[in-house]
Motif scaffolding. Structure first.
Motif, mmCIF file in Angstrom:
data_model
loop_
_atom_site.group_PDB
_atom_site.id
_atom_site.type_symbol
_atom_site.label_atom_id
_atom_site.label_comp_id
_atom_site.label_asym_id
_atom_site.label_seq_id
_atom_site.Cartn_x
_atom_site.Cartn_y
_atom_site.Cartn_z
ATOM 1 N N GLU A 220 10.446 -8.359 -10.303
ATOM 2 C CA GLU A 220 9.811 -9.602 -10.745
ATOM 3 C C GLU A 220 8.290 -9.487 -10.711
ATOM 4 N N ILE A 221 7.772 -8.953 -9.634
ATOM 5 C CA ILE A 221 6.314 -8.835 -9.489
ATOM 6 C C ILE A 221 5.735 -7.909 -10.552
ATOM 7 N N ILE A 222 6.414 -6.785 -10.806
ATOM 8 C CA ILE A 222 5.945 -5.843 -11.833
ATOM 9 C C ILE A 222 5.904 -6.519 -13.201
ATOM 10 N N ASP A 223 6.920 -7.312 -13.507
ATOM 11 C CA ASP A 223 6.951 -8.014 -14.792
ATOM 12 C C ASP A 223 5.809 -9.019 -14.907
ATOM 13 N N GLY A 394 10.139 -9.668 -26.026
ATOM 14 C CA GLY A 394 8.935 -9.536 -25.211
ATOM 15 C C GLY A 394 8.997 -8.436 -24.188
ATOM 16 N N SER A 395 10.009 -7.570 -24.264
ATOM 17 C CA SER A 395 10.164 -6.481 -23.298
ATOM 18 C C SER A 395 10.203 -5.123 -23.994
ATOM 19 N N LEU A 396 9.825 -4.097 -23.241
ATOM 20 C CA LEU A 396 10.022 -2.718 -23.645
ATOM 21 C C LEU A 396 11.106 -2.146 -22.738
ATOM 22 N N CYS A 397 12.081 -1.469 -23.328
ATOM 23 C CA CYS A 397 13.211 -0.992 -22.536
ATOM 24 C C CYS A 397 13.513 0.475 -22.812
ATOM 25 N N PHE A 398 13.687 1.253 -21.746
ATOM 26 C CA PHE A 398 14.177 2.617 -21.854
ATOM 27 C C PHE A 398 15.706 2.590 -21.825
ATOM 28 N N CYS A 410 13.656 -2.394 -18.034
ATOM 29 C CA CYS A 410 12.889 -3.105 -19.063
ATOM 30 C C CYS A 410 11.635 -3.678 -18.432
ATOM 31 N N LEU A 411 10.536 -3.642 -19.173
ATOM 32 C CA LEU A 411 9.267 -4.175 -18.690
ATOM 33 C C LEU A 411 8.825 -5.316 -19.586
ATOM 34 N N LYS A 412 8.595 -6.475 -18.985
ATOM 35 C CA LYS A 412 8.081 -7.617 -19.737
ATOM 36 C C LYS A 412 6.614 -7.354 -20.101
ATOM 37 N N VAL A 413 6.301 -7.500 -21.365
ATOM 38 C CA VAL A 413 4.905 -7.344 -21.794
ATOM 39 C C VAL A 413 4.383 -8.596 -22.473
#
Length: 415
Positions: A220-223, A394-398, A410-413
């Motif tokens: 959550e914090i990373i996002d 709104g996310s980038l996902c490997f 997945c990273l929220k951007v």
């Protein structure tokens, strides 16, 4: 008369033979070295102030967490000794309030993070109302030790992690409030400090639920940091991958194995083995069920879990298919019921290991997007090497070897 004589001779042979078969059927295997190694790690005689503090974190200001945590632990230890013991729980009326509402949504659910940036919450009132809870969360993460003192049985009561999760959400909301007020740098600094503190706390966790709770807060914090950095466009500091102590499943494997160990041991010669209220003789249940054989069969699964947890994502992806194909088994002839129990009660712990591997992919995404500022076509997936992440909502996902139900790779951007 001749028939009677034959029957007597036949019985004279069959009765001793039956007795021998029954006696042989009572023989169980010795515990394996794997089983002994796992169970020997569990030490109920240890002390852990941090565990008692977390166990009673909801205590009233007058009572205090340590006092209440100690009382609750003693209550549940009595239940371990006597399954019919009536536990005296801490009254709900005396517990400090647990924050609720839209601002405390599940971060992995769709729309939750976006709402945290747009909700008109009164952060000053929220912090003031839950001052004691936040202070206790801060105190807990200052501890440099943690050992679960409760026995891993079906009666085990886990610490109220929801209070920690809510307190850490308040800190995230504070950072978002600072960002919304126009100070992105201060918000990122606060989140970075919170992130490093929770990583340390996660490394100390020795049970699966606690480790997963802290992992989800880190995600959550990373996002939230990523969303802020996307709009601020400042370069982020590089975040190191998870350390061996942060990824370790050594004690988790032992505690989860301990649950199976005590359950399987408790079934041995139990009069209600086949039905509630039954009075089946112990020798009959042992005829079809061998506790040690059952325990020995599942022990390697937990050691494999421990090994998989420390692999790199690339190694994990290569070995996961092999790991899935090797299910535990035992003799259906000597341990028929044990073979059935193993088949119906073998949870897929590897999915939990995968969450930590997926989170490493998320950290890699964060670094490549916000520290190195790479274009998508130049990115490296820790699992498979060069890969352009997928863009969705709104996310980038490997990609990865298992389903990512918690959006941990997945990273929220954007929101």
């Amino acid at each position: 008369m001749a028939l009677y004589s034959i029957m007597k001779k036949l019985l004279a042979i069959l009765i001793p033979l039956f007795a021998v078969v029954v006696l042989l059927a009572q023989v169980d295997d010795d515990l394996s070295e794997d089983a002994i190694r796992l169970i020997d790690r569990l030490d109920s005689e240890r002390t852990s102030e941090s565990f008692l503090y977390l166990y009673g974190i909801f205590a009233s200001e007058a009572d205090g967490p340590l006092k209440v945590g100690s009382q609750l632990l003693e209550e549940y230890r009595k239940l371990d000794v006597d399954g019919s013991y009536a536990v005296t729980d801490y009254p709900d009326s005396k517990k400090i309030p647990l924050p609720t509402g839209d601002a405390f949504c599940n971060a992995s659910e769709r729309g939750c993070l976006a709402s945290l940036f747009s909700l008109p919450f009164d952060i000053e009132n929220l912090v003031s109302e839950h001052r004691l809870l936040v202070a206790r969360s801060n105190r807990f993460i200052e501890f440099d030790e943690y050992t679960t003192l409760s026995k891993p049985t079906i009666h085990e009561l886990f610490p109220p992690y929801q209070y920690m999760a809510a307190a850490e959400r308040i800190k995230v909301l504070e950072a978002i409030s600072v960002y919304n007020a126009g100070n992105a740098t201060e918000a990122i600094d606060a989140l970075s400090l919170q992130f490093s503190q929770l990583r340390r706390a996660m490394a100390l966790q020795d049970n699966l639920i606690g480790k997963l709770v802290f992992l989800m807060k880190l995600s959550e914090i990373i996002d939230v940091m990523s969303i802020i950095l996307t709009h601020d466009e400042a370069a982020a500091k590089w975040i190191p991958a998870l350390s061996p102590s942060e990824k370790s499943f050594a004690m988790i494997a032992s505690r989860e194995f301990g649950m199976s160990y005590y359950t399987f041991k408790g079934l041995d010669k139990h009069p209600e083995f086949f039905e509630s209220g039954g009075k089946v003789p112990g020798w009959l249940t042992r005829f079809v069920y061998k506790p040690n054989m059952t325990i020995n069969a599942v022990a390697p699964t937990y050691l494999e879990l421990e090994r998989l947890a420390l692999l790199s994502p690339a190694e994990f992806a290569k070995q996961i298919d092999v790991s899935h194909s090797s299910a535990p088994s035992t003799s259906k002839l000597r341990n028929y019921v044990g073979s059935i129990l193993i088949a119906v009660s073998s949870p897929q712990y590897v999915e939990y290991v995968a969450r930590f591997q997926d989170f490493e992919a998320k950290l890699a995404l964060f670094n490549q997007v916000h520290h190195f500022k790479l274009t998508l076509d130049r990115m490296e997936n820790p699992y498979y090497g060069n890969e352009t992440p997928k863009e969705a909502e709104g996310s980038l996902c490997f990609s990865g070897p298992l389903d990512d139900k918690k959006s941990l790779r997945c990273l929220k951007v954007n929101i």
